[in-house]
Design a protein around this motif. Structure first.
Motif, short mmCIF file in Angstrom:
data_model
loop_
_atom_site.label_atom_id
_atom_site.label_comp_id
_atom_site.label_asym_id
_atom_site.label_seq_id
_atom_site.Cartn_x
_atom_site.Cartn_y
_atom_site.Cartn_z
N LEU A 80 60.47 77.74 -62.77
CA LEU A 80 61.03 78.91 -63.14
C LEU A 80 61.23 79.61 -61.87
O LEU A 80 62.06 80.54 -61.74
CB LEU A 80 60.18 79.74 -63.90
CG LEU A 80 59.93 79.31 -65.45
CD1 LEU A 80 59.07 79.98 -66.34
CD2 LEU A 80 61.34 78.74 -66.01
N THR A 81 60.59 79.46 -60.69
CA THR A 81 60.79 80.33 -59.30
C THR A 81 61.73 79.35 -58.53
O THR A 81 61.93 80.26 -57.43
CB THR A 81 59.58 80.57 -58.65
OG1 THR A 81 58.86 79.10 -58.31
CG2 THR A 81 58.54 81.39 -59.64
N ALA A 82 62.41 78.30 -58.87
CA ALA A 82 62.98 77.48 -58.00
C ALA A 82 63.96 77.95 -57.20
O ALA A 82 64.56 77.82 -56.05
CB ALA A 82 63.10 76.22 -58.46
N ASP A 83 64.91 78.68 -58.02
CA ASP A 83 66.10 79.32 -57.52
C ASP A 83 66.17 80.70 -56.87
O ASP A 83 67.17 81.26 -56.49
CB ASP A 83 67.55 79.19 -58.49
CG ASP A 83 66.94 80.53 -59.69
OD1 ASP A 83 65.96 81.12 -59.71
OD2 ASP A 83 67.89 80.25 -60.53
N GLY A 84 64.79 81.12 -57.07
CA GLY A 84 64.57 82.41 -56.29
C GLY A 84 65.18 83.83 -57.02
O GLY A 84 64.95 85.01 -56.63
N THR A 85 65.60 83.58 -58.20
CA THR A 85 66.18 84.75 -59.07
C THR A 85 65.14 85.35 -59.93
O THR A 85 65.44 86.48 -60.41
CB THR A 85 67.34 84.39 -59.57
OG1 THR A 85 67.23 83.62 -60.59
CG2 THR A 85 68.45 83.77 -58.80
N LYS A 86 64.10 84.72 -60.31
CA LYS A 86 63.12 84.96 -61.26
C LYS A 86 61.77 85.38 -60.78
O LYS A 86 61.29 84.61 -59.96
CB LYS A 86 63.14 84.21 -62.50
CG LYS A 86 64.32 83.66 -62.98
CD LYS A 86 65.03 84.90 -63.82
CE LYS A 86 66.12 84.53 -64.55
NZ LYS A 86 67.06 85.44 -65.37
#
Length: 631
Positions: A80-86
């Motif tokens: 859930l944190t992989a793309d840095g947006t959440k």
């Protein structure tokens, strides 16, 4: 050249001694810490600083709050944190030190049960076990029970998932997620194995002579062989080496595989030593955050982590603590909640029901061959043998890379009701220290010397019995009441009885040669079916696979739907092994990783329906199956 070689050898010796002394010091510190804090949680050393840190953590809202940093929680945190947006917050009641040597070393499991890394649950007065309380090990550390289990890398069979009967969760639906998470190091078929995932699967870098002999014995006895228990194109039956979740001779836990690579992300906050008390809801039954406090803080100062609009609470506390948290939050059987003065938010009778596990029983033999068992090899003059330690430190090979039960078999006995293997045999190259198989793991460290022998742990791997988890208090710090319901279904007792008989048959095969030994447990005086059944009731123990207490499906007994959303409330999902409708036929860490990976996909892609439309996994039923073991 001679001088260079001498310098190299001196440096190598110095490095070896340094590592050995460092290991000894660390083990001494850990053992002393375990002795002083095993009964509870030590007080917070700097309470003011700890409370200030949590106040800072809760100053801003989050997209996702993950309640439980165990196996599933670590997977979700990474995905859930992989793309840095959440922004993601992980709240874990256990310890932070998943990278300690006792956890990294697979054989270190002998020091983990009933330690500071274990919640040390016990069931209460099991009727099927003559009123005994049964010890239930659960990991109390970031990474959860993936840090304290026996590392076996099993999925169960394709039929297990098809039998769930839940849209979007058939074998064909879940196989891509098994493969996506997996990093196979053994070179097995890419039809059923992934190569590039972080959840590593490998072969153990050690084989005891007794384990090698067991494989020959099993094949000679007609059980068949199986070189890949996760290959769904063929039946699960047969004897073989069990693959393990290990990387380069070290335990691969969910913490090392998923959380460690993501801990530097600015959008991820992981708080250990924090107990979730309840999920907070607004008047529309929509989750708005989580109330928690600090373990060891006698003031019980509450902290409230808030969700952003549209954010979600993801419950991943395992099959004991997940239903406990839901019930403490007002989600569960209304009558039971009222007994504890908890306001009902959603009356869900299924919360805490459907508890399933793998019950086990042991048959063990003493061998006349001295110095062959792993327990003998781990001791030298009554002390810890330093040579296996050095071998692991320097080369990551040898007997410390084994948890002891990585050889075995799946067997379809005459008690099977669905055509699948109902019995798993886990072979151990060691004499059991007691008829309760958990005794060997918990008492090994207290004995200076061990007799040689070997054991067959019979596991009812597709058990039918079901139990419950119920609140003892509205306070989540108080352990809930666990009734596993062991042996309430007669089929499970029949499977274990057949397992005892089969172990005895295998033990008398001539292929044992010089290792052929005498029975210690149950003992020669246990002969009739009634006597065997009584032995099982008095010695039954867990194989540590608790599942099912927040059942997924669409029926009235279900807690979550196929999208894992909890019925009757908004913005809450359960994403761990507690959602299994029925227990898979194999150890449950890898299926839990699959569930969390599937959950992350559902959360990140809400526009995609939970159902997928792939071709069904085809099992080749023309493959000759070993004969049913009648024992």
């Amino acid at each position: 050249l001679v001088d260079v070689l001498k310098e190299y050898l001196v440096n190598l010796l110095n490095l070896t001694m340094l590592k050995f002394l460092n290991l000894t010091l660390i083990l001494l510190v850990i053992s002393k810490a375990g002795a002083t804090t095993m009964a509870g949680v030590p007080p917070v050393s700097n309470l003011r600083a700890a409370q200030a840190a949590e106040a800072k953590v809760t100053a801003e809202p989050y997209d996702y709050i993950i309640c439980g940093g165990g196996c599933a929680g670590c997977v979700l945190a990474e995905r859930l944190t992989a793309d840095g947006t959440k922004r993601v917050l992980v709240l874990e009641a256990g310890r932070p030190d998943y990278n300690t040597l006792f956890i990294r070393i697979p054989a270190g499991i002998l020091r983990l049960f009933r330690s500071v890394y274990d919640w040390q649950y016990e069931s209460r007065g099991e009727k099927g076990c003559n009123g005994r309380n049964v010890f239930l090990q659960r990991g109390k550390v970031i990474g959860g029970s993936s840090c304290t289990n026996v590392c076996l890398h099993h999925r169960g069979s394709a039929q297990d998932y098809n039998d769930w009967g839940v849209p979007g969760w058939t074998a064909a639906d879940v196989l891509p997620f098994f493969k996506n998470a997996q990093g196979d190091r053994t070179g097995r078929s890419t039809d059923f194995h992934g190569k590039d995932g972080p959840w590593i699967m490998d072969d153990v870098r050690y084989q005891n002579p007794l384990s090698k002999t067991f494989l020959k014995v099993g094949i000679a006895a007609g059980l068949g062989s199986n070189d890949d228990f996760n290959d769904w194109s063929k039946p699960q039956n047969g004897v073989g080496r069990f693959q393990v979740s290990e990387s380069n001779g070290e335990r691969c836990s969910a913490a090392t595989a998923f959380l460690k690579p993501s801990k530097g992300r600015k959008n991820l906050s992981v708080r250990t030593g924090t107990m979730c008390r309840r999920i907070n809801f607004d008047q529309t039954k929509t989750a708005v955050g989580v109330k928690y406090d600090i373990m060891g803080d006698d003031t019980c100062k509450p902290f409230h982590a808030a969700l952003k609009p549209g954010g979600e609470v993801l419950v991943t506390s395992g099959s004991i603590a997940s239903p406990q948290l839901l019930m403490c939050s007002g989600i569960g059987p209304q009558g039971h909640l009222e007994e504890h003065s908890i306001e009902t938010i959603s009356d869900l009778p299924g919360v805490g029901c459907n508890l399933q596990d793998h019950p086990a029983a042991v048959v063990s033999f003493r061998t006349p061959k001295k110095g062959v068992s792993v327990t003998s090899k781990l001791r030298l003059f009554g002390k810890t043998n330093p040579f296996p330690v050095l071998q692991w430190l320097l080369m990551k090979t040898g007997l410390l890379t084994s948890t002891g039960c990585d050889h075995g078999a799946f067997v379809r006995t005459s008690a099977s009701t669905d055509g699948q293997a109902d019995l798993q045999i886990r072979f151990l190259a060691a004499l059991a220290l007691g008829p309760d198989g958990m005794t060997t793991f918990t008492q090994f460290r207290n004995k200076k010397n061990h007799e040689d022998g070997y054991s067959f742990q019979s596991v009812a791997v597709r058990a039918k019995s079901k139990g419950t988890v119920r609140l003892a208090s509205s306070n989540s710090h108080v352990k809930p009441i666990v009734d596993t319901g062991y042996l309430t279904d007669p089929a499970d007792l029949a499977t274990l009885r057949q397992g005892i008989k089969l172990g005895r048959q295998l033990s008398q095969r001539p292929e044992w040669g010089e290792y052929l030994g005498e029975e210690v447990y149950p003992g020669a005086n246990v002969k009739t079916d009634d006597e065997i059944d009584e032995y099982i009731r008095n010695s039954l123990h867990t194989a540590n696979a608790l599942t099912g207490t927040c059942k997924m499906g669409v029926g009235g007994d279900c807690v979550v739907g196929p999208d894992l959303k909890v019925f009757g409330v908004n913005n809450v999902r359960v994403c761990d092994s507690s959602i299994f409708p029925s227990i898979p036929g194999g150890q449950t860490a890898t299926p839990t990783v699959m569930v969390a990976d599937r959950a992350a996909a559902l959360i990140l892609n809400p526009q995609v329906t939970v159902e997928t439309y792939t071709e069904p996994v085809q099992v080749d039923n023309t493959v000759e199956q070993p004969a049913t073991a009648s024992a």
